[in-house]
Motif scaffolding. Structure first.
Motif, PDB file in Angstrom:
ATOM      1  N   ASP A  74       9.618 -11.174   6.952  1.00 29.26           N
ATOM      2  CA  ASP A  74       8.252 -10.929   7.398  1.00 29.26           C
ATOM      3  C   ASP A  74       7.384 -12.047   6.825  1.00 29.26           C
ATOM      4  OD1 ASP A  74       5.791  -9.748   8.077  1.00 29.26           O
ATOM      5  OD2 ASP A  74       6.393  -7.748   7.415  1.00 29.26           O
TER       6      ASP A  74
ATOM      7  N   LEU B 203       9.804  -3.757  19.196  1.00 28.61           N
ATOM      8  CA  LEU B 203       9.884  -3.279  17.816  1.00 28.61           C
ATOM      9  C   LEU B 203       8.559  -2.598  17.500  1.00 28.61           C
ATOM     10  CD1 LEU B 203      11.204  -5.410  14.815  1.00 28.61           C
ATOM     11  CD2 LEU B 203       9.120  -4.073  14.586  1.00 28.61           C
TER      12      LEU B 203
ATOM     13  N   PHE C  26       0.973  -1.901  15.595  1.00 24.98           N
ATOM     14  CA  PHE C  26       0.190  -0.711  15.256  1.00 24.98           C
ATOM     15  C   PHE C  26      -0.584  -0.941  13.953  1.00 24.98           C
ATOM     16  CE2 PHE C  26       3.351   1.047  18.158  1.00 24.98           C
ATOM     17  CZ  PHE C  26       2.566   1.858  18.958  1.00 24.98           C
TER      18      PHE C  26
ATOM     19  N   ARG D 209      10.596   0.025  12.533  1.00 26.13           N
ATOM     20  CA  ARG D 209      10.467  -0.507  11.173  1.00 26.13           C
ATOM     21  C   ARG D 209       9.923   0.624  10.299  1.00 26.13           C
ATOM     22  NH1 ARG D 209       6.434  -2.602   8.135  1.00 26.13           N
ATOM     23  NH2 ARG D 209       6.873  -4.383   6.818  1.00 26.13           N
TER      24      ARG D 209
ATOM     25  N   ASP E  67       6.177  -6.824  19.637  1.00 29.54           N
ATOM     26  CA  ASP E  67       5.692  -5.702  18.822  1.00 29.54           C
ATOM     27  C   ASP E  67       4.192  -5.560  19.039  1.00 29.54           C
ATOM     28  OD1 ASP E  67       4.750  -4.046  16.747  1.00 29.54           O
ATOM     29  OD2 ASP E  67       6.065  -4.936  15.234  1.00 29.54           O
TER      30      ASP E  67
ATOM     31  N   HIS F 205       9.881   2.958   6.342  1.00 30.55           N
ATOM     32  CA  HIS F 205      10.122   3.050   4.901  1.00 30.55           C
ATOM     33  C   HIS F 205      11.197   4.088   4.597  1.00 30.55           C
ATOM     34  CE1 HIS F 205       5.993   1.490   5.297  1.00 30.55           C
ATOM     35  NE2 HIS F 205       6.327   0.766   4.255  1.00 30.55           N
TER      36      HIS F 205
ATOM     37  N   CYS G 230      10.475 -11.910  16.080  1.00 33.88           N
ATOM     38  CA  CYS G 230       9.625 -10.784  16.469  1.00 33.88           C
ATOM     39  C   CYS G 230       8.181 -11.250  16.460  1.00 33.88           C
ATOM     40  CB  CYS G 230       9.793  -9.594  15.530  1.00 33.88           C
ATOM     41  SG  CYS G 230       8.663  -8.244  15.986  1.00 33.88           S
TER      42      CYS G 230
ATOM     43  N   THR H  77      -0.210  -7.785   3.742  1.00 33.00           N
ATOM     44  CA  THR H  77      -1.187  -7.979   4.813  1.00 33.00           C
ATOM     45  C   THR H  77      -2.289  -6.925   4.747  1.00 33.00           C
ATOM     46  OG1 THR H  77       0.488  -6.901   6.166  1.00 33.00           O
ATOM     47  CG2 THR H  77       0.179  -9.238   6.506  1.00 33.00           C
ATOM     48  N   ARG H  78      -2.339  -6.189   3.638  1.00 31.91           N
ATOM     49  CA  ARG H  78      -3.376  -5.173   3.467  1.00 31.91           C
ATOM     50  C   ARG H  78      -4.756  -5.827   3.451  1.00 31.91           C
ATOM     51  NH1 ARG H  78      -2.580  -3.067  -2.002  1.00 31.91           N
ATOM     52  NH2 ARG H  78      -4.030  -4.698  -2.574  1.00 31.91           N
TER      53      ARG H  78
ATOM     54  N   VAL I 295       3.755 -11.207  11.642  1.00 34.35           N
ATOM     55  CA  VAL I 295       2.615 -10.375  12.070  1.00 34.35           C
ATOM     56  C   VAL I 295       1.523 -11.230  12.738  1.00 34.35           C
ATOM     57  CG1 VAL I 295       3.037  -8.568  10.338  1.00 34.35           C
ATOM     58  CG2 VAL I 295       1.433 -10.433   9.810  1.00 34.35           C
TER      59      VAL I 295
ATOM     60  N   LYS J 106       1.548   4.697   8.429  1.00 37.33           N
ATOM     61  CA  LYS J 106       0.300   3.983   8.735  1.00 37.33           C
ATOM     62  C   LYS J 106      -0.911   4.909   8.801  1.00 37.33           C
ATOM     63  CE  LYS J 106       2.038  -0.351  10.240  1.00 37.33           C
ATOM     64  NZ  LYS J 106       2.277  -1.351  11.269  1.00 37.33           N
TER      65      LYS J 106
ATOM     66  N   SER K   8       5.402   3.475  10.450  1.00 36.57           N
ATOM     67  CA  SER K   8       5.725   4.190   9.224  1.00 36.57           C
ATOM     68  C   SER K   8       4.566   4.241   8.231  1.00 36.57           C
ATOM     69  CB  SER K   8       6.930   3.492   8.582  1.00 36.57           C
ATOM     70  OG  SER K   8       7.391   4.185   7.461  1.00 36.57           O
TER      71      SER K   8
ATOM     72  N   PHE L 209       0.794  -1.241   0.000  1.00 37.86           N
ATOM     73  CA  PHE L 209       0.000   0.000   0.000  1.00 37.86           C
ATOM     74  C   PHE L 209       0.819   1.280   0.000  1.00 37.86           C
ATOM     75  CE2 PHE L 209       0.893   0.904   4.340  1.00 37.86           C
ATOM     76  CZ  PHE L 209       0.229   2.044   4.750  1.00 37.86           C
TER      77      PHE L 209
HETATM   78  C1  7PM Z   1      -0.895  -3.147   4.390  1.00 36.70           C
HETATM   79  C2  7PM Z   1      -1.195  -3.208   5.744  1.00 36.70           C
HETATM   80  C3  7PM Z   1       0.386  -3.101   3.943  1.00 36.70           C
HETATM   81  C4  7PM Z   1      -0.177  -3.209   6.640  1.00 36.70           C
HETATM   82  C5  7PM Z   1       1.397  -3.090   4.851  1.00 36.70           C
HETATM   83  C6  7PM Z   1       1.106  -3.146   6.185  1.00 36.70           C
HETATM   84  C7  7PM Z   1       4.398  -4.338  10.689  1.00 36.70           C
HETATM   85  C8  7PM Z   1       5.054  -5.480  10.263  1.00 36.70           C
HETATM   86  C9  7PM Z   1       3.844  -4.705   8.669  1.00 36.70           C
HETATM   87  C10 7PM Z   1       4.564  -3.908  12.037  1.00 36.70           C
HETATM   88  C11 7PM Z   1       6.024  -5.775  12.319  1.00 36.70           C
HETATM   89  C12 7PM Z   1       3.021  -1.903   6.960  1.00 36.70           C
HETATM   90  C13 7PM Z   1       2.169  -3.115   7.190  1.00 36.70           C
HETATM   91  N1  7PM Z   1       3.658  -3.854   9.668  1.00 36.70           N
HETATM   92  N2  7PM Z   1       5.863  -6.201  11.059  1.00 36.70           N
HETATM   93  N3  7PM Z   1       4.705  -5.698   8.992  1.00 36.70           N
HETATM   94  N4  7PM Z   1       5.398  -4.660  12.793  1.00 36.70           N
HETATM   95  N5  7PM Z   1       6.814  -6.467  13.145  1.00 36.70           N
HETATM   96  O1  7PM Z   1       2.449  -0.793   7.144  1.00 36.70           O
HETATM   97  O2  7PM Z   1       3.985  -2.918  12.507  1.00 36.70           O
HETATM   98  O3  7PM Z   1       4.176  -1.985   6.584  1.00 36.70           O
HETATM   99  S1  7PM Z   1       3.092  -4.622   7.136  1.00 36.70           S
END
Ligand code: 7PM
Length: 266
Positions: free
Chosen positions: A84, A203, A176, A243, A173, A245, A125, A50-51, A105, A209, A207, A11
């Motif tokens: 991941d 952790l 969030f 974590r 973690d 971007h 994690c 994981t969206r 996750v 979000k 980022s 995303f």
């Molecule tokens: C869609 C929804 C795309 C969420 C990407 C995401 C985490 C993670 C992610 C976190 C740990 C994103 C997330 N988020 N692993 N993997 N902690 N440990 O925003 O918060 O990158 S994917």
């Protein structure tokens, strides 16, 4: 920890390592090397989006996406490679290729995941998520989000102990954005210090979000300054790994935080 999505549909940094339908190893290594020179010590490779509503990836597709990236990164880039994944075979194969951390996750709750993770000997994690990715954002509820997360951590720590995983291997973690409203996320951040009182490093992934969008009307790629602010708040409250971007911007902010004198005799 820099985020390297090896998915065509993420995303916040959608498919930027792709050339057409295929992951480009040279784009991947270029991006990874930039993150490391910007200050990343870990690189988090993910092959499953994981969206909510994202197309689920098959095991063979995930293996294919992730293992090529892990191999290239462990060979050519000077950083710990984190993977991941919730998939046991991906955990085992990644460890064999030199990955240094498993990041799940789903907190190693899939069938066979804890056993596979245990066998690798790697640090893990364990992230909190309420529900499953496709439905987790439909009306998330807690009596108290802090207790919800803490109880989850305690349950997983017991499961790890039962699976023969030593406590020193475990990073926690709060997850969030994973089955949480913006209000839950800000509660967790405000009280993050309470979660950082254990021996386990914390952790955080804040980022770009959507909790940022509850305050600022901005698209994911416009959330860099807000993300840096959240990362700094988390580290001030005791988080050990962020974590992100945007590694360069975050590293500069954290360098300023690190420069503050902390001795009692200032
Ligand atoms: C869609 C929804 C795309 C969420 C990407 C995401 C985490 C993670 C992610 C976190 C740990 C994103 C997330 N988020 N692993 N993997 N902690 N440990 O925003 O918060 O990158 S994917």
């Amino acid at each position: 920890m820099g985020v390297l999505n090896v998915t065509p549909d993420s995303f916040s940094d959608g498919g930027q390592l792709y050339q057409g339908a295929a992951l480009s190893p040279s784009l991947l290594l270029k991006r990874a090397e930039q993150m490391v020179s910007d200050g990343a010590q870990l690189l988090d490779v993910g092959g499953e989006s994981t969206r909510p509503g994202a197309t689920p990836v098959s095991e063979s597709e995930e293996l294919d996406r992730v293992l090529g990236a892990v191999e290239a990164l462990t060979r050519h880039v000077d950083a710990v490679v984190s993977v991941d994944t919730s998939t046991p075979s991906v955990m085992i194969e990644s460890a064999g290729l030199g990955a240094g951390l498993l990041n799940d996750v789903r907190g190693f709750r899939r069938a066979g995941a804890l056993e596979a993770a245990s066998a690798t000997g790697l640090p893990l994690c364990i992230m909190h998520m309420q529900g499953e990715p496709d439905t987790m954002q439909q009306n998330p509820q807690y009596d108290d989000v802090m207790s919800g997360v803490r109880d989850f951590f305690n349950g997983r720590l017991s499961a790890c102990q039962a699976a023969g995983i030593s406590q020193e291997r475990i990073i926690l973690d709060p997850g969030f954005g994973f089955g949480k409203t913006a209000e839950h996320n800000f509660q967790l951040l405000a009280h993050l210090g309470d979660l950082c009182l254990t021996e386990h490093p914390i952790l955080v992934g804040l980022s770009r979000k959507s909790m940022i969008a509850s305050v600022l009307d901005k698209a994911p790629e416009e959330r860099v300054f807000a993300s840096v602010a959240l990362a700094l708040m988390a580290v001030e409250r005791g988080a050990s790994i962020v974590r992100v971007h945007d590694v360069a911007a975050t590293a500069d902010a954290l360098a300023m935080w690190s420069a503050l004198p902390r001795s009692l005799d200032r």
